[in-house]
Design a protein around this motif. Structure first.
Motif, PDB file in Angstrom:
ATOM      1  N   GLY A   1       4.134  15.607  26.471  1.00  0.00           N
ATOM      2  CA  GLY A   1       5.343  15.247  25.735  1.00  0.00           C
ATOM      3  C   GLY A   1       6.424  16.304  25.769  1.00  0.00           C
TER       4      GLY A   1
ATOM      5  N   ARG B   1       6.633  15.682   7.994  1.00  0.00           N
ATOM      6  CA  ARG B   1       7.254  16.972   8.280  1.00  0.00           C
ATOM      7  C   ARG B   1       7.802  17.003   9.690  1.00  0.00           C
ATOM      8  NH1 ARG B   1       3.955  22.088   7.806  1.00  0.00           N
ATOM      9  NH2 ARG B   1       2.701  20.790   9.163  1.00  0.00           N
ATOM     10  N   ALA B   2       6.975  16.487  10.631  1.00  0.00           N
ATOM     11  CA  ALA B   2       7.396  16.464  12.025  1.00  0.00           C
ATOM     12  C   ALA B   2       8.636  15.580  12.170  1.00  0.00           C
ATOM     13  CB  ALA B   2       6.268  15.955  12.909  1.00  0.00           C
TER      14      ALA B   2
ATOM     15  N   ALA C   1      11.671  17.334  10.940  1.00  0.00           N
ATOM     16  CA  ALA C   1      12.111  18.332  11.910  1.00  0.00           C
ATOM     17  C   ALA C   1      12.894  17.664  13.029  1.00  0.00           C
ATOM     18  CB  ALA C   1      10.902  19.082  12.474  1.00  0.00           C
ATOM     19  N   MET C   2      12.404  16.482  13.482  1.00  0.00           N
ATOM     20  CA  MET C   2      13.092  15.761  14.552  1.00  0.00           C
ATOM     21  C   MET C   2      14.482  15.339  14.106  1.00  0.00           C
ATOM     22  SD  MET C   2      10.937  15.632  17.043  1.00  0.00           S
ATOM     23  CE  MET C   2      12.229  14.986  18.002  1.00  0.00           C
TER      24      MET C   2
ATOM     25  N   PHE D   1      10.469   9.108  13.244  1.00  0.00           N
ATOM     26  CA  PHE D   1       9.007   9.024  13.227  1.00  0.00           C
ATOM     27  C   PHE D   1       8.474   8.698  14.617  1.00  0.00           C
ATOM     28  CE2 PHE D   1       9.111   8.830   8.588  1.00  0.00           C
ATOM     29  CZ  PHE D   1       7.961   9.530   8.291  1.00  0.00           C
TER      30      PHE D   1
ATOM     31  N   GLU E   1      16.874  18.200  13.993  1.00  0.00           N
ATOM     32  CA  GLU E   1      17.171  18.779  15.297  1.00  0.00           C
ATOM     33  C   GLU E   1      18.102  17.892  16.117  1.00  0.00           C
ATOM     34  OE1 GLU E   1      13.734  20.016  17.591  1.00  0.00           O
ATOM     35  OE2 GLU E   1      14.816  19.450  19.408  1.00  0.00           O
TER      36      GLU E   1
ATOM     37  N   ARG F   1       6.490  13.304  20.588  1.00  0.00           N
ATOM     38  CA  ARG F   1       6.596  14.735  20.849  1.00  0.00           C
ATOM     39  C   ARG F   1       5.396  15.500  20.341  1.00  0.00           C
ATOM     40  NH1 ARG F   1      12.110  17.972  20.467  1.00  0.00           N
ATOM     41  NH2 ARG F   1      13.348  16.698  21.861  1.00  0.00           N
TER      42      ARG F   1
ATOM     43  N   ALA G   1       6.432  22.002  12.637  1.00  0.00           N
ATOM     44  CA  ALA G   1       5.414  21.235  11.910  1.00  0.00           C
ATOM     45  C   ALA G   1       4.030  21.516  12.485  1.00  0.00           C
ATOM     46  CB  ALA G   1       5.741  19.752  11.986  1.00  0.00           C
TER      47      ALA G   1
ATOM     48  N   VAL H   1      12.649  12.775  23.584  1.00  0.00           N
ATOM     49  CA  VAL H   1      11.232  13.123  23.519  1.00  0.00           C
ATOM     50  C   VAL H   1      10.940  14.441  24.214  1.00  0.00           C
ATOM     51  CG1 VAL H   1       8.914  12.433  24.166  1.00  0.00           C
ATOM     52  CG2 VAL H   1      10.486  10.756  23.244  1.00  0.00           C
ATOM     53  N   THR H   2      11.284  14.513  25.498  1.00  0.00           N
ATOM     54  CA  THR H   2      10.916  15.731  26.211  1.00  0.00           C
ATOM     55  C   THR H   2      11.982  16.808  26.108  1.00  0.00           C
ATOM     56  OG1 THR H   2      11.886  14.907  28.227  1.00  0.00           O
ATOM     57  CG2 THR H   2       9.556  14.480  27.910  1.00  0.00           C
TER      58      THR H   2
END
Lengths: 520, 320, 271
Positions: free
Chosen positions: A48, B58-59, B62-63, B43, B66, B49, A126, B94-95
């Motif tokens: 990813g 949390r992830a 962060a996304m 999400f 960003e 990712r 995270a 994604v990448t």
């Protein structure tokens, strides 16, 4: 190569023409005799991105990125980049001493400063480390010093998580994005064609003994049948993510060895305990009794011993309760329990409560693990037998955390990895925290469990840890905030060419550096 | 001379206009839909990712921070259109790689696949079609037609599966997956080619039959050319025009076929990328891949227009 | 794509139409009467009978969850025909209506609609469908709507082209001059002429939609369980291809038969 027939042979000669240009730029390792053999690993999980906080597991598994500490087959911490570590009496200050003479793949020296810089990035993302109570990160001579806000016994395990991998300063561009994966491991990156392919070669300045395998490729194949056929055709040396049904077929193939290793991963049902359907223990027990675990494990997973009578499998040691009676399916008792909770069958056979509300719930699951939709469909039929109408919704992995946040989740079927950090406590602490968690309990708290877990965080004495762990497992079993369905095994097909394969149940590394070719 | 140039330019200009419309449509549809989709984008992205085990709120947070997913939609759309004009398709959510760079890699693989499938389908379809056309109404004609009808009725995925089972699992002649060498290319391109051959054989048959019955060929025969030479010198050239015209339509089918075949065989081309990007809500990549696919079809159609003009200059005059 | 040209060829096959009609009748009978005749519940599982071979209890065997393949196939065939019928009806009505409108009105409306149809045509249909059904995954109506959105163009183009030439014919022009209503002219003079070609388009359309739905379900963008759908059944049974090839390949066979029936019937019409 031996097994391939003519067309494939012709292809092998032409293959370089197809390679992306990046691969051509590869330079040899400078070793004397060039070993042309390339080990091929095929797996379903895509690459990813480059950031260790994200797709880092691929890079640690392939031996590109290393962590300060690693884990052995039992999940105990062992030295990696750090040759030794110590903790003060209060359990607050941890010191990790780096091995001398460590080099990054670009030749630069591994300094404690570079390690601290990588760990700081992990803290900000995270990752598992971000959940640890880290107060400060410092350099002291050859040591990395981590000061904690409170004792946290599983810090070594958290440091073994891929998110805590150490990259060279040159890996980052000016904006702080990872532009190249420059690690310290036995293998360095030759080329990456994200998300499908990663090629690595042996790194001659690695600190450990020189590995025999000189080149390896990680290849993604999403289709399970394609993966199985790649194992059968000899195109791949190691194939991960085998479907239970194909395992049986591959086992009959004399050219392959199929190994299944029990891993700390469970398929569980997550329940919204605030909903009127699951707020009483009787309702949860009734659902539990309606599940035909034996049938699911036998027909869908092809291994009856995977039927999960409790949350954590036997291989997790103290987390597993030794003398529980096996979970038997008992529909009459399930119906009686539901009746005691006020649910009576309506004219269509579906239960209704006193306000006339039908027992109809949505079960959310995802297809990242191909067995989950099949298990969901089986559960749908099994719950129907006690008058529970289940609507199955198959979506994306992220649906479960999203619906948890929306508080709209009713039932979620998921595959939970308790080895993200090699000690299950790392995952249990977050999953069953009092406020609930995306991949754990929902609207459920138990003061006794919270107390046990809080004490476990700081406890170091083995006897005390064992007692607390068993206590926590017993509470989870009695209260059923989540309902276990089946445990998991990691199935690998190993080709004939390669020997000395050790499967890591914590999936931190493929241990390429230990593998050998069968023929010199 | 000026008139001649115009005859060539006119259809090309209209194709160019079409290309612009396609770009706009793809951009807007992609954008509107992706933002209206169920499932919080952050999400979904986090799931791709961070991997399935670690994605959580949390992830996602962060996304979101960003990527600036909180900005007004109209602003994001305008920004995208402005960048498209400068050929900047943004970065994959994604990448994190530039979309244009990912497309270059994917397009390379897709071009390989298509480049192999098209000649293969011609190799299979044209001889069969020509044979059917020459023996029209007799058994070769019926046999080829029945085959074509059957092939068109079988779903592409089932065809691919059948080939996979037969050629790689049973006979072990070919690898079933991967994308590293020419051998891996054979199964997907054969699947694609068989579907295409069903169409091209029919077109070839139709054209050859029409030409064979036409006075041109009768005259050639009367001139004393052998049957073979007559077909080769006069028949094929005249037959080529409708074949080319239908090729345009066929190419659209090719693009659809690529979506399925790439997904089935895990071929890392543009179709595979599109399906993935839709699952992951990677808006820039969806827009980029859809744009390239749409523009590719327009470009191929333009090439077919041009080829028809070159083979038969009379067509341009008629159109004008 | 290009169903018309293909249809003309299929007509060359002897008894194509008869064979198509017979096959279609059989399949429709299976799909419409089957679910009602076969008592087995397509969602009823017996995990102990997973992958049971064809026999007395399961005439066509059982799938991996021990469900009756016969019952599931009957329901799946019915769903395929209903869904494709619905989709083609929607696309056909929309496309024909817009085609007639464009031909009748001409001018900017005609140009605008043609431009739109050209643009949609330049997009691969599957691409459009993929984008649209991402809206509401697993549901039937968005799936039908998404496919119809790509399919109407074919009806539109054919209707517009044919209607334009029909409207220019002397007797139609005369009827217009004599003040016959728009409804009368369209209903009595234009549509009857269009009917055969629309029938052929619809036949190929239904075949195409059956293929598209199966394909989408196969790449898991189809309908949600326990719905029995031909493509979804194939992808569910894929891991068991080696163990139970019969059950795994059966749904694909039904897709092929259904599409074949539609093509033969639609293409085999005598002109």
């Amino acid at each position: 190569m031996r097994r391939r027939r003519l067309p494939a042979l012709a292809a092998a000669c032409l293959a370089p023409a197809l390679r992306p240009v990046a691969a051509q730029a590869a330079t040899g390792t400078g070793a004397g005799a060039v070993d042309e053999r390339v080990l091929r690993i095929v797996a379903p999980i895509e690459i990813g991105g480059l950031d260790p906080a994200r797709s880092g597991f691929i890079f640690t598994r392939m031996g590109v990125v290393e962590t300060l500490l690693a884990a052995d087959a039992e999940g105990r911490p062992v030295p990696a980049l750090a040759e030794r570590w110590s903790v003060d009496a209060a359990g607050l200050e941890w010191r990790f001493t780096l091995r001398p003479g460590l080099r990054f793949h670009d030749g630069s020296a591994v300094t404690p400063g570079a390690a601290v810089a990588s760990l700081r990035r992990a803290l900000a993302d995270a990752t598992a480390l971000a959940r640890a109570p880290v107060a400060t990160l410092d350099v002291a001579g050859r040591d990395v010093v981590i000061r904690l806000a409170r004792p946290f016994s599983i810090l070594p395990a958290v440091l073994a998580n891929y998110g805590s991998g150490i990259l060279a300063p040159a890996s980052y561009d000016a904006a702080g994005h990872v532009q190249a994966v420059i690690g310290t491991g036995p293998y360095r990156v030759l080329s990456i064609t994200a998300p499908m392919r990663l090629e690595v070669e042996r790194f001659d300045l690695w600190w450990g003994p020189r590995p025999e395998i000189s080149r390896a490729i990680y290849l993604v194949a999403g289709q399970g049948e394609a993966r199985a056929a790649m194992a059968e055709s000899g195109q791949a040396d190691l194939v991960f993510g085998l479907h239970p049904a194909t395992m049986a077929r591959l086992r009959r193939n004399p050219a392959l060895e199929v190994r299944a290793v029990a891993i700390p991963r469970s398929r569980i049902l997550k329940l919204n305990l605030a909903s009127p359907f699951f707020d009483s223990l009787a309702e949860r027990q009734a659902l539990d009794l309606a599940i035909d675990r034996q049938g699911i494990a036998t027909a869908l997973l092809r291994n009856p011993s995977l039927a999960a009578t409790q949350l954590l499998p036997p291989m997790t040691g103290d987390w597993h309760l030794a003398d529980l009676p096996p979970a038997e399916r008992d529909l009459p008792r399930a119906r009686a329990l539901l009746a005691s909770a006020g649910w009576t069958p309506g004219p269509d056979g579906i239960l209704r409560d006193r306000q006339g509300r039908r027992f109809r719930v949505v079960l959310t699951t995802y297809s990242t693990w191909p067995e989950l939709p099949a298990i969901a469909t089986a559960l749908q039929a099994q719950f129907r037998e006690i008058g529970v109408d289940v609507d199955v919704s198959i979506g994306n992995t992220s649906d479960i955390p999203r619906l948890h946040r929306d508080v709209t989740l009713e039932l979620g079927l998921m595959s939970r990895n308790y080895a993200l950090v090699p000690d299950p406590l790392g995952t249990i602490l977050t999953d069953f925290a009092p406020q609930g968690s995306d991949w754990g309990a929902m609207h459920w708290t138990d003061p006794q469990l919270a107390a046990a877990l809080a004490r476990l965080e700081g406890a170091t004495a083995p006897e005390e840890r064992r007692a607390l762990t068993q206590r926590a497992s017993a509470i989870l079993h009695e209260q059923r905030p989540v309902i276990p369905i089946a445990w998991s095994e990691l199935a690998v097909a190993i080709g004939r060419r390669v020997g000395h394969v050790a499967i890591d149940p914590f999936e931190t590394s493929y241990r390429l550096q230990d593998m050998r070719w069968r023929e010199p | 001379m000026g008139g001649n140039a115009w005859r060539v330019l006119r259809p090309l200009l209209s194709r160019l206009g079409q290309a612009g419309l396609v770009a706009l449509l793809v951009g807007c549809i992609g954008f509107a839909l992706m933002h209206a989709l169920p499932g919080d984008q952050a999400f979904r992205l986090a799931a791709e990712r961070y991997g399935p085990d670690i994605v959580d709120a949390r992830a996602a947070a962060a996304m979101r921070a960003e990527l600036g997913l909180d900005r007004p939609l109209a602003l994001q759309l305008l920004e995208w259109l402005g960048r498209v004009v400068r050929l900047d398709l943004g970065r994959s959510l994604v990448t994190g790689e530039p979309v244009i760079q990912e497309l270059r890699v994917q397009l390379g693989y897709t071009a390989l696949l298509a480049g192999m499938a098209l000649p293969l389908s011609a190799l299979i379809g044209l001889p069969l079609g020509i044979a059917a056309g020459l023996w029209r109404g007799r058994w070769p004609d019926h046999a080829v037609l029945s085959l074509a009808v059957l092939l068109r009725a079988v779903p592409a995925y089932a065809l691919g599966l059948a080939l996979m089972v037969l050629l790689s699992v049973r006979l072990r002649w070919l690898p079933p997956g991967g994308f590293e060498g020419w051998a891996e290319l054979v199964l997907p391109s054969l699947t694609l080619a068989l579907g295409l051959a069903a169409v091209s054989s029919r077109v070839a048959r139709e054209s050859v039959a029409a030409v064979a019955a036409s006075p041109v060929l009768a005259f050639a025969r009367w001139k004393g050319l052998s049957e073979r030479d007559a077909v080769r010198r006069h028949g094929l050239r005249n037959a080529a025009i409708p074949v080319l015209a239908v090729l345009g339509l066929q190419l659209i089918g090719l693009v659809e076929g690529i979506l399925i075949v790439e997904t089935l065989f895990g071929w890392p081309g543009i179709g595979h990328a599109l399906v993935h990007a839709i699952f992951a809500r990677d808006v820039p990549l969806v827009q980029g891949t859809a744009l390239i696919m749409g523009l590719g079809v327009v470009l191929l159609n333009a090439a077919v227009d041009l080829a028809c003009l070159l083979i038969d200059p009379r067509r341009g005059r008629q159109a004008a | 794509m290009s169903g018309l040209a293909f249809g003309r060829r299929v007509a060359a096959l002897p008894c194509a139409r008869l064979a198509g009609a017979g096959l279609l009748l059989l399949l429709l009978g299976f799909g419409l009467v089957g679910p009602w005749l076969i008592e087995a519940d397509p969602a009823r599982q017996d995990l102990m009978a997973s992958l049971a071979p064809p026999g007395a209890r399961f005439l066509l065997g059982a799938d991996h969850l021990g469900r009756s393949m016969l019952a599931r196939l009957a329901h799946a065939v019915r769903l395929s025909f209903l869904l494709s019928g619905l989709t083609v009806a929607a696309a056909g009505l929309l496309g024909t209506a817009l085609g007639l409108l464009a031909a009748w009105e001409g001018g900017w409306l005609d140009r605008g609609l043609s431009l739109l149809s050209d643009t949609v045509l330049a997009l691969p249909g599957l691409l459009l469908v993929l984008l649209v059904i991402a809206f509401a995954p697993g549901q039937i109506l968005p799936l039908a709507g998404g496919i119809a959105l790509a399919l109407w163009v074919e009806f539109f183009r054919v209707t517009r082209a044919q209607a334009r030439s029909l409207l220019a014919r002397p007797h139609v022009e005369a009827a217009r001059l004599l003040g016959f209503g728009r409804a009368y002219i369209l209903g009595h003079l234009i549509l009857p002429e269009l009917a055969p070609i629309l029938f052929t388009l619809a036949g190929f359309g239904i075949g195409g939609v059956i293929l598209t739905v199966a394909t989408l379900s196969f790449i898991s963008i189809g309908l949600k369980p326990p719905t029995a759908e031909l493509g979804g059944m194939t992808s569910e049974m894929l891991p068991y291809l080696a163990e139970a090839p019969f059950q795994a390949l059966l749904p694909s066979l039904f897709v092929a038969l259904a599409v074949l029936a539609c093509h033969l019937l639609a293409g085999g019409r005598p002109r």
